[in-house]
Write an enzyme that holds these catalytic residues in place. Structure first.
Site, PDB file in Angstrom:
ATOM      1  N   HIS A   1      48.895   1.963  -1.596  1.00  0.00           N
ATOM      2  CA  HIS A   1      50.072   1.363  -0.983  1.00  0.00           C
ATOM      3  C   HIS A   1      49.869   1.021   0.491  1.00  0.00           C
ATOM      4  O   HIS A   1      50.657   0.282   1.076  1.00  0.00           O
ATOM      5  CB  HIS A   1      51.278   2.283  -1.129  1.00  0.00           C
ATOM      6  CG  HIS A   1      52.585   1.560  -1.201  1.00  0.00           C
ATOM      7  ND1 HIS A   1      53.145   0.920  -0.119  1.00  0.00           N
ATOM      8  CD2 HIS A   1      53.440   1.357  -2.231  1.00  0.00           C
ATOM      9  CE1 HIS A   1      54.291   0.369  -0.479  1.00  0.00           C
ATOM     10  NE2 HIS A   1      54.494   0.616  -1.745  1.00  0.00           N
TER      11      HIS A   1
ATOM     12  N   ARG B   1      50.794   7.568   1.170  1.00  0.00           N
ATOM     13  CA  ARG B   1      51.397   6.232   1.056  1.00  0.00           C
ATOM     14  C   ARG B   1      50.886   5.261   2.113  1.00  0.00           C
ATOM     15  O   ARG B   1      50.455   4.157   1.794  1.00  0.00           O
ATOM     16  CB  ARG B   1      52.924   6.337   1.134  1.00  0.00           C
ATOM     17  CG  ARG B   1      53.627   4.982   1.056  1.00  0.00           C
ATOM     18  CD  ARG B   1      55.127   5.131   1.163  1.00  0.00           C
ATOM     19  NE  ARG B   1      55.802   3.841   1.243  1.00  0.00           N
ATOM     20  CZ  ARG B   1      56.182   3.132   0.191  1.00  0.00           C
ATOM     21  NH1 ARG B   1      55.960   3.583  -1.035  1.00  0.00           N
ATOM     22  NH2 ARG B   1      56.806   1.969   0.347  1.00  0.00           N
TER      23      ARG B   1
ATOM     24  N   GLU C   1      54.111  10.691   0.812  1.00  0.00           N
ATOM     25  CA  GLU C   1      55.403  10.235   0.300  1.00  0.00           C
ATOM     26  C   GLU C   1      56.097  11.306  -0.531  1.00  0.00           C
ATOM     27  O   GLU C   1      57.299  11.536  -0.399  1.00  0.00           O
ATOM     28  CB  GLU C   1      55.199   8.978  -0.549  1.00  0.00           C
ATOM     29  CG  GLU C   1      56.485   8.422  -1.126  1.00  0.00           C
ATOM     30  CD  GLU C   1      56.253   7.256  -2.052  1.00  0.00           C
ATOM     31  OE1 GLU C   1      56.535   6.124  -1.636  1.00  0.00           O
ATOM     32  OE2 GLU C   1      55.779   7.463  -3.183  1.00  0.00           O
TER      33      GLU C   1
ATOM     34  N   ARG D   1      62.629   7.738   3.638  1.00  0.00           N
ATOM     35  CA  ARG D   1      63.753   7.020   3.046  1.00  0.00           C
ATOM     36  C   ARG D   1      64.496   7.953   2.099  1.00  0.00           C
ATOM     37  O   ARG D   1      63.911   8.870   1.526  1.00  0.00           O
ATOM     38  CB  ARG D   1      63.249   5.813   2.243  1.00  0.00           C
ATOM     39  CG  ARG D   1      62.415   4.843   3.048  1.00  0.00           C
ATOM     40  CD  ARG D   1      61.587   3.958   2.130  1.00  0.00           C
ATOM     41  NE  ARG D   1      60.583   4.729   1.418  1.00  0.00           N
ATOM     42  CZ  ARG D   1      59.799   4.240   0.458  1.00  0.00           C
ATOM     43  NH1 ARG D   1      59.929   2.984   0.078  1.00  0.00           N
ATOM     44  NH2 ARG D   1      58.906   5.007  -0.128  1.00  0.00           N
TER      45      ARG D   1
END
Length: 372
Positions: free
Chosen positions: A161, A210, A226, A281
């Protein structure tokens, strides 16, 4: 948005001359590129450009000289990368699209980055489906994507990613989210092609690297985990280029929160490389993500975590932080759930929003790059 008194004073006392700065923003679903203008004196952020383009770009990267913009062709039927020529931040012209090809049969291209030294190769990775590969692309004399020159493989469970090059562009590091692995490849300084050097499992099962960043001194690698919702520090062997885990991590969500409710996202160095920024997030649109900053030694060792502050919203699939290229005082933050870009002002021990623009088009906003 009206700046707080403390931030207004910060701007007034800043040693940076007041100026207009420009950002280019991509999307996850709509075929548009947006240009924003930030006034570091008035602390305003305005949308000044909206360009229809062939594909949505979930990630954007500038060439070393800012004459070209590279993006993932996120809305394309097969993984591909797109190239634009830049006259300025609003003078953006589509150049070409390069297919990943080879064994890169994933449904989406997720990440792209450009080398800062000759031959200025561009590196891209797909995600989801069969994503056990990466792509190396050459550029022509004008910096436009030219051709696919290499497909290289990771492992069958891989989904890279994010990637980062060291300052000398001699090693490339890949964060393998679904494979829970960090990869090291050496870079051919003539062609830009990659050669496998080493792979290293994440610190724990489900850590899920990530995104990564490398300090310009080359001694430290910073990794977003992550799944573990942590920032990890790795030391880089100066002879082999291989990183090793320092057993140093910092939380990117508050103590007591469940890792399964969050997914940490991005890490990036500040303008002076004195600070490091990282974000998480929330998986729920009813809960905020978090933004954090860290102080660094001159060699890049993390000396302290300065704060962990809630963001305005969950972040959606973004909450991507982009430190400005002209001052340590400002970073851009994107949100894809509501669709906005914010500028945060850094006060040394905390940060808060000083300007915002909403772009509610159903796909914005992915990441932002500072053109000026």
């Amino acid at each position: 948005m009206r700046a707080s008194p403390s931030l207004a004073l910060l701007a007034a006392l800043s040693t940076v001359n007041a100026d207009l700065h420009h950002l280019i923003v991509g999307t996850f679903g709509t075929e548009n590129l947006y240009t924003l203008e930030f006034d570091d004196s008035a602390l305003t952020l305005n949308l000044i450009g909206n360009l229809s383009v062939p594909d949505a770009s979930s990630w954007l990267a500038l060439s070393h000289d800012k004459k070209n913009l590279y993006g993932t062709a996120y809305s394309a039927a097969s993984p591909a990368f797109v190239s634009y020529a830049l006259g300025n931040a609003t003078d953006i012209t589509y150049s070409t699209t390069i297919q990943s090809g080879g064994n890169c049969t994933s449904s989406k291209a997720i990440f792209v980055m450009a080398a800062t030294e000759s031959p200025y190769a561009v590196y891209g990775s797909p995600f989801s489906g069969t994503a056990d590969c990466g792509s190396v692309m050459s550029v022509d004399e004008n910096g436009v994507l030219s051709e696919l020159i290499q497909n290289y493989t990771y492992k069958s469970t891989s989904g890279v990613h994010g990637m980062a090059l060291n300052a000398e562009n001699s090693f490339l590091y890949s964060a393998d989210d679904t494979g829970n692995t960090l990869w090291t490849h050496s870079v051919n300084k003539t062609t830009g092609e990659l050669t496998y050097v080493a792979s290293l499992d994440g610190p724990v099962t489900g850590a899920d690297p990530r995104h990564v960043a490398v300090h310009p001194e080359g001694q430290y690698l910073y990794v977003i985990l992550e799944g573990a919702n942590e920032l990890a520090q790795y030391s880089i062997d100066q002879s082999t280029g291989i990183p090793s885990f320092d057993n140093v991590t910092f939380p990117l969500i508050p103590s007591g929160e469940a890792d399964s409710d969050y997914w940490s996202d991005e890490v990036a160095l500040s303008f002076s490389n004195t600070y490091l920024w990282a974000t998480s997030r929330s998986r729920s649109t009813n809960t905020t993500g978090y933004i954090s900053a860290f102080s660094l030694s001159s060699t890049g060792n993390i000396t302290s975590q300065l704060f962990l502050t809630p963001t305005t919203n969950s972040g959606g699939t973004a909450n991507s932080v982009a430190p400005s290229t002209f001052s340590d005082k400002y970073v851009a933050l994107t949100d894809s759930s509501l669709g906005f870009v914010e500028i945060w002002g850094f006060e040394g021990t905390n940060a808060s929003v000083v300007a915002r623009v909403d772009i509610e088009d159903g796909g914005c906003c992915a990441n932002a790059v500072w053109y000026s």
